[in-house]
Design a protein around this motif. Structure first.
Motif, short mmCIF file in Angstrom:
data_model
loop_
_atom_site.label_atom_id
_atom_site.label_comp_id
_atom_site.label_asym_id
_atom_site.label_seq_id
_atom_site.Cartn_x
_atom_site.Cartn_y
_atom_site.Cartn_z
N LEU A 30 0.84 -1.19 0.00
CA LEU A 30 0.00 0.00 0.00
C LEU A 30 0.88 1.25 0.00
O LEU A 30 1.98 1.24 0.56
N PRO A 31 0.42 2.34 -0.61
CA PRO A 31 1.25 3.54 -0.70
C PRO A 31 1.39 4.26 0.64
O PRO A 31 0.57 4.08 1.55
N LEU A 79 2.28 8.47 -7.89
CA LEU A 79 1.87 9.59 -7.05
C LEU A 79 0.42 9.94 -7.37
O LEU A 79 0.04 10.11 -8.53
N VAL A 80 -0.38 10.05 -6.31
CA VAL A 80 -1.76 10.54 -6.42
C VAL A 80 -1.91 11.74 -5.50
O VAL A 80 -1.57 11.67 -4.32
N GLY A 81 -2.37 12.83 -6.07
CA GLY A 81 -2.63 14.02 -5.26
C GLY A 81 -4.12 14.30 -5.20
O GLY A 81 -4.80 14.33 -6.23
N ALA A 127 -9.04 6.74 -4.40
CA ALA A 127 -8.01 7.56 -5.04
C ALA A 127 -6.62 7.13 -4.60
O ALA A 127 -5.71 6.96 -5.42
N ALA A 128 -6.46 6.93 -3.30
CA ALA A 128 -5.16 6.50 -2.79
C ALA A 128 -4.75 5.15 -3.37
O ALA A 128 -3.57 4.88 -3.59
N GLU A 133 3.03 6.95 -3.49
CA GLU A 133 2.78 7.93 -2.44
C GLU A 133 1.49 8.68 -2.76
O GLU A 133 1.13 8.85 -3.93
N VAL A 134 0.82 9.12 -1.71
CA VAL A 134 -0.46 9.84 -1.85
C VAL A 134 -0.43 11.07 -0.96
O VAL A 134 0.02 10.99 0.20
N VAL A 135 -0.89 12.19 -1.50
CA VAL A 135 -0.99 13.43 -0.73
C VAL A 135 -2.45 13.85 -0.67
O VAL A 135 -3.08 14.07 -1.70
N ILE A 136 -2.99 13.93 0.56
CA ILE A 136 -4.36 14.40 0.75
C ILE A 136 -4.31 15.82 1.29
O ILE A 136 -3.78 16.07 2.38
N GLN A 137 -4.83 16.78 0.53
CA GLN A 137 -4.87 18.19 0.96
C GLN A 137 -6.24 18.49 1.54
O GLN A 137 -7.26 18.29 0.89
N THR A 138 -6.27 19.02 2.77
CA THR A 138 -7.54 19.22 3.45
C THR A 138 -7.45 20.34 4.49
O THR A 138 -6.37 20.63 5.01
#
Length: 741
Positions: free
Chosen positions: A397-398, A566-568, A594-595, A606-611
């Motif tokens: 998993l990422p 990479l998923v943003g 999405a991740a 890698e995954v970046v969640i902006q919140t």
């Protein structure tokens, strides 16, 4: 000979006509008439010709035979509704509230016969030893056209019609004459239009890992024992759920049965069909709204004739008339698109279970983020619970990072990208790896948020966000609470408070500005309007001809790209603070899906969640891919506020051109419900209180027992029939709605 009568549903969607009308069958149609056929009948005082569907045949007249009108004709150019589909339509009508004709049209997504494609060819029937002599005769008598055709047939024995008429330029009269003389024969082959990808090389089945094999052995044992169960397959993203589907279908097809594979989005069709076609060849077909009428009819016919084993498509594919259905698979079963937005507002999951029960088929529901409804039934033992806890092919998993946009603002970063996401995008571009940027745009109605502290304006009574209206007021569409739009944040006093919104076009422009060297694709409703546009975009990205794919939820569902590392997720809050009790569940599902697109190949992801809400439990649990913890917290919230699946809910929507008449009718209906002792909330204005000059009022009815809500619906339908309501008020019922009204 006894007189034959037919009960017919008239093709008019009006509550007053929601019953059968009896007609006499003329003797000339006795041999042809069948239940499910479409017929033409005289209807009404003026005997206006109407289409109708035969739902029952009988030798008993229901009233005076002298007053019963006669059927005019059978419609030869229409698709018949088989008796089992009529039974399913009756069930849909009773359980979801609609007219019978609306339910029939639902189970008959393909209603008109289309002319089938033909492939013509010309074959030489003359013995080969006689052909040279006849050719000399033609040449001697200067029969040039006959000589050309005979010479070609002497070389090839069979020649296509296109070559005969276009290349050889043989007149049709010449062909007809030679056929009449017994020298040639014109052969016509009917073939199906094929909307799927052709010419794909077959691939052997991938070996199942230990977890997958265990599930399939259990399925085979149940199937061999004649047990047709419902299975909930809960597998983390990338765990190989599709391989389980393929193995289960292989078992069913081996036993001479067929399978329906439901997918939530047309965008998933291409990749899914490719995988299934490589395994099962041309026995796979598709059915969706992007097909032409001819393509739809041919796939319908293929299924009915048993000329294919597997149909793949969104919810309408559920109604293909397979003669021996053995399995229904519902991938991404949690998706809201499985709920119809048109009357009858059925859920494909429940209809699939009913259809499977009627036809003796098994059902597999699959998801990395199951709906709370299905997960609860699995825990209660109503569904067999399957789990796949590890990714296939030893993939991991990422790593997931939650970026607090409040802190980004404090650090002076006002761009669309957090510093971490910006750096990682640049890193992937240098490494020639791919990036997916997901814009969580489900909550399209803007909410009001403070950019300094992240506070979202909430209803004090319903725990949902308030929606901003153009009159400067914030309203709750569940209880009617409202307040004036504040000029400053009530928590921290910051003036940076306003509606929150972001579009994919704006995101694409920002990416091109920040990373001009990147090859960017955008995938949303605007870029996928054309037929095959989904496939073109996904194929371009899959082949590595683009570096960054930006889009809405259609890019995160089920796609498998090995070079995406990479998923943003640009704005997780857009669905989290939507005016809907399912907002947290939808956000968790979207973020988890999405991740799951990152690191599906050999390279780590890698995954970046902006919140603005990094502490919210749906964000935290999605980052950890911890469904069990999310379920525990979400079900507690649903229990406390009496929401599905703990309680059942019926929404009654009234719409009409007069605001006052709509309100008064809604109030009268509320009293009818209250008199029966059932809890009702409202009436009140719907979220979209006025659409195209039509006013909308809504009632919410809550009850633990679903059957009691069906009784409420039946009681209201009976009340509507007996009242003289304004003719232009339209009333619809929606059980356990997927979104707010």
């Amino acid at each position: 000979m006894e007189t034959l009568y037919a009960d017919i549903i008239i093709n008019i969607s009006h509550e007053a006509l929601d019953r059968v009308f009896q007609y006499r069958v003329p003797f000339s149609l006795y041999e042809q008439i069948r239940v499910g056929q479409s017929v033409r009948v005289p209807f009404g005082a003026g005997n206006r010709e109407q289409r109708g569907y035969v739902v029952r045949l009988s030798d008993q007249a229901e009233y005076d035979p002298k007053k019963i009108k006669e059927i005019l004709s059978i419609e030869e150019d229409s698709v018949s509704a088989e008796s089992r589909m009529i039974k399913l339509a009756y069930w849909i009508r009773e359980n979801y509230g609609s007219t019978m004709i609306q339910a029939l049209k639902t189970v008959l997504p393909v209603q008109d016969k289309m002319k089938q494609k033909e492939k013509k060819s010309v074959r030489l029937m003359l013995p080969k030893e006689q052909a040279p002599g006849l050719l000399d005769e033609y040449l001697g008598r200067h029969y040039a056209a006959k000589a050309r055709l005979l010479a070609a047939l002497m070389d090839e024995q069979t020649v296509s019609w296109e070559r005969v008429t276009k290349d050889l330029k043989i007149p049709r009269t010449t062909v007809a004459g030679m056929e009449q003389d017994g020298i040639i024969r014109v052969e016509t082959e009917i073939f199906y239009r094929n909307p799927g990808p052709g010419g794909m090389e077959a691939e052997a089945a991938l070996p199942l890992n230990e977890s997958q094999e265990k599930l399939i052995q259990e399925f085979k044992a149940d199937y061999a024992a004649g047990e047709r169960k419902t299975y909930l397959l809960h597998g983390v993203t990338g765990s190989g759920k599709t391989e389980v589907y393929l193995a289960a279908i292989e078992e069913v097809v081996r036993k001479g049965k067929q399978a329906i594979v439901l997918i939530p989005e047309i965008a998933l069709t291409y990749q899914t069909v490719c995988r299934f076609t490589k395994r099962f060849g041309d026995r796979v077909s598709i059915l969706n709204s992007r097909l032409s009428k001819g393509e739809k009819y041919d796939q319908w016919l293929r299924a009915k004739n048993g000329d294919c084993d597997i149909i793949i498509g969104p919810r309408s594919a559920l109604f293909v008339p397979f003669p021996n259905l053995g399995l229904i698979i519902m991938d991404e079963e949690h998706e809201g698109s499985y709920k119809s937005e048109q009357t009858p507002k059925y859920h494909a999951r429940e209809v699939a279970l009913k259809k499977a029960d009627m036809e003796g088929a098994a059902v597999i529901l699959g998801s990395a983020t199951p709906s709370l409804e299905s997960y609860q039934k699995a825990l209660d033992g109503k569904y067999r619970f399957w789990t796949l806890k590890d990714r296939a092919k030893e993939a991991v998993l990422p790593d997931v990072y939650i970026e607090d946009l409040r802190e980004e603002l404090k650090q002076g970063n006002r761009s669309m990208f957090s510093r971490r996401l910006y750096e990682l995008i640049g890193d992937r571009l240098r490494k020639k790896e791919q990036v997916m940027l997901f814009l969580n745009r489900r909550g399209y109605a803007g909410f009001v948020s403070c950019r300094s502290c992240g506070t979202v304006m909430q209803c004090p009574h319903c725990d949902v966000s308030l929606t901003y209206h153009r009159d400067g007021k914030l309203r709750c569409h569940y209880c009617g609470y409202e307040e004036v739009m504040p000029e400053a944040c009530p928590e921290c006093g910051s003036p940076f408070i306003g509606t929150f919104g972001l579009g994919t076009q704006k995101a694409e422009a920002a990416i091109r500005k920040e990373f001009p060297e990147a090859r960017v694709l955008r995938m949303d409703m605007d870029t996928t309007k054309r037929k095959h546009s989904h496939e073109e975009i996904l194929k371009t990205f899959s082949e590595g001809r683009a570096d960054i794919l930006v889009g809405t939820q259609m890019i995160v569902k089920g796609h498998d790209f090995e070079n995406v590392t990479l998923v943003g997720i640009l704005a997780a809050d857009l669905s989290l603070h939507a005016n809907d009790f399912r907002a947290a569940e939808r956000t968790f599902q979207l973020l988890t899906q999405a991740a799951g697109r990152a690191g599906r190949g050999e390279k780590a992801g890698e995954v970046v969640i902006q919140t603005y809400s990094p502490e919210h439990y749906c964000i935290v649990t999605a980052a950890a891919q911890d469904y069990e913890e999310f379920y525990r917290q979400e079900i507690a919230y649903r229990t406390m506020l009496c929401y599905p699946p703990v309680w059942q809910m019926l929404t009654v929507l009234l719409a009409g051109p007069s605001e006052e008449e709509c309100k008064q009718t809604a109030q009268r209906m509320a009293r009818v419900i209250q008199n029966s002792g059932i809890r009702v909330i409202g009436p009140g204005e719907a979220s979209l209180a006025k659409v195209n000059d039509i006013y909308r009022q809504v009632l919410y009815v809550k009850e633990k027992d679903y059957k009691e809500l069906v009784k409420v619906k039946d009681r209201l339908e009976l009340w509507i029939d007996r009242q003289e309501l304004p003719k232009d008020i339209h009333i619809t019922f929606d059980f356990n709605p997927m979104s707010s009204y």
